[in-house]
Write a protein that holds these residues in place. Structure first.
Motif, PDB file in Angstrom:
ATOM      1  N   ILE A  57       0.848  -1.283  -0.084  1.00 52.16           N
ATOM      2  CA  ILE A  57      -0.106  -0.027  -0.080  1.00 52.16           C
ATOM      3  C   ILE A  57       0.959   1.167   0.227  1.00 52.16           C
ATOM      4  O   ILE A  57       2.095   1.178   0.194  1.00 52.16           O
ATOM      5  CB  ILE A  57      -0.991   0.213   1.291  1.00 52.16           C
ATOM      6  N   HIS A  58       0.238   2.298  -0.045  1.00 48.87           N
ATOM      7  CA  HIS A  58       0.833   3.777  -0.236  1.00 48.87           C
ATOM      8  C   HIS A  58       1.278   4.030   1.218  1.00 48.87           C
ATOM      9  O   HIS A  58       0.566   3.751   1.896  1.00 48.87           O
ATOM     10  CB  HIS A  58       0.223   4.583  -0.809  1.00 48.87           C
ATOM     11  N   THR A 107       1.263   6.776   2.483  1.00 47.85           N
ATOM     12  CA  THR A 107       0.440   7.805   2.963  1.00 47.85           C
ATOM     13  C   THR A 107      -0.913   7.086   3.470  1.00 47.85           C
ATOM     14  O   THR A 107      -1.479   7.499   4.582  1.00 47.85           O
ATOM     15  CB  THR A 107      -0.029   8.708   1.896  1.00 47.85           C
ATOM     16  N   THR A 108      -1.338   6.127   2.862  1.00 53.06           N
ATOM     17  CA  THR A 108      -2.478   5.203   3.185  1.00 53.06           C
ATOM     18  C   THR A 108      -2.001   4.632   4.789  1.00 53.06           C
ATOM     19  O   THR A 108      -3.024   4.807   5.433  1.00 53.06           O
ATOM     20  CB  THR A 108      -2.759   4.170   2.416  1.00 53.06           C
ATOM     21  N   ARG A 168      -2.529   7.451   7.352  1.00 48.18           N
ATOM     22  CA  ARG A 168      -3.716   7.846   7.670  1.00 48.18           C
ATOM     23  C   ARG A 168      -4.493   6.702   8.452  1.00 48.18           C
ATOM     24  O   ARG A 168      -5.138   7.103   9.353  1.00 48.18           O
ATOM     25  CB  ARG A 168      -4.555   7.998   6.272  1.00 48.18           C
ATOM     26  N   LEU A 183      -8.481   6.983   8.476  1.00 45.73           N
ATOM     27  CA  LEU A 183      -8.970   6.285   7.602  1.00 45.73           C
ATOM     28  C   LEU A 183      -9.294   4.799   8.299  1.00 45.73           C
ATOM     29  O   LEU A 183      -8.146   4.354   8.901  1.00 45.73           O
ATOM     30  CB  LEU A 183      -7.878   6.035   6.360  1.00 45.73           C
TER      31      LEU A 183
END
Length: 62
Positions: free
Chosen positions: A25-26, A28-29, A32, A38
């Motif tokens: 996954i990124h 940033t994800t 979050r 998120l």
């Protein structure tokens, strides 16, 4: 829950980037998720837990 993910990640001495790469996954994800901006799916939590060598329930123990 996100704070627990972060604690386990730091215990394993992994950066957000390194863990994000392990679970594809990124970063940033992941950031979050750790900050609670998120909500991760159960499947995503399973991937994170597997990468950290912990149980998903460990993210919910306070």
């Amino acid at each position: 829950m996100g704070q627990k993910v972060k604690e386990h990640r730091k215990t394993k001495k992994l950066s957000q980037e390194a863990l994000a790469e392990k679970i594809d996954i990124h970063p940033t994800t992941l950031g979050r998720i750790e900050t609670g901006k998120l909500n991760a799916s159960i499947l995503m939590l399973r991937h994170i837990a597997d990468a950290l060598g912990v149980n998903v329930k460990d993210f919910f123990e306070f």
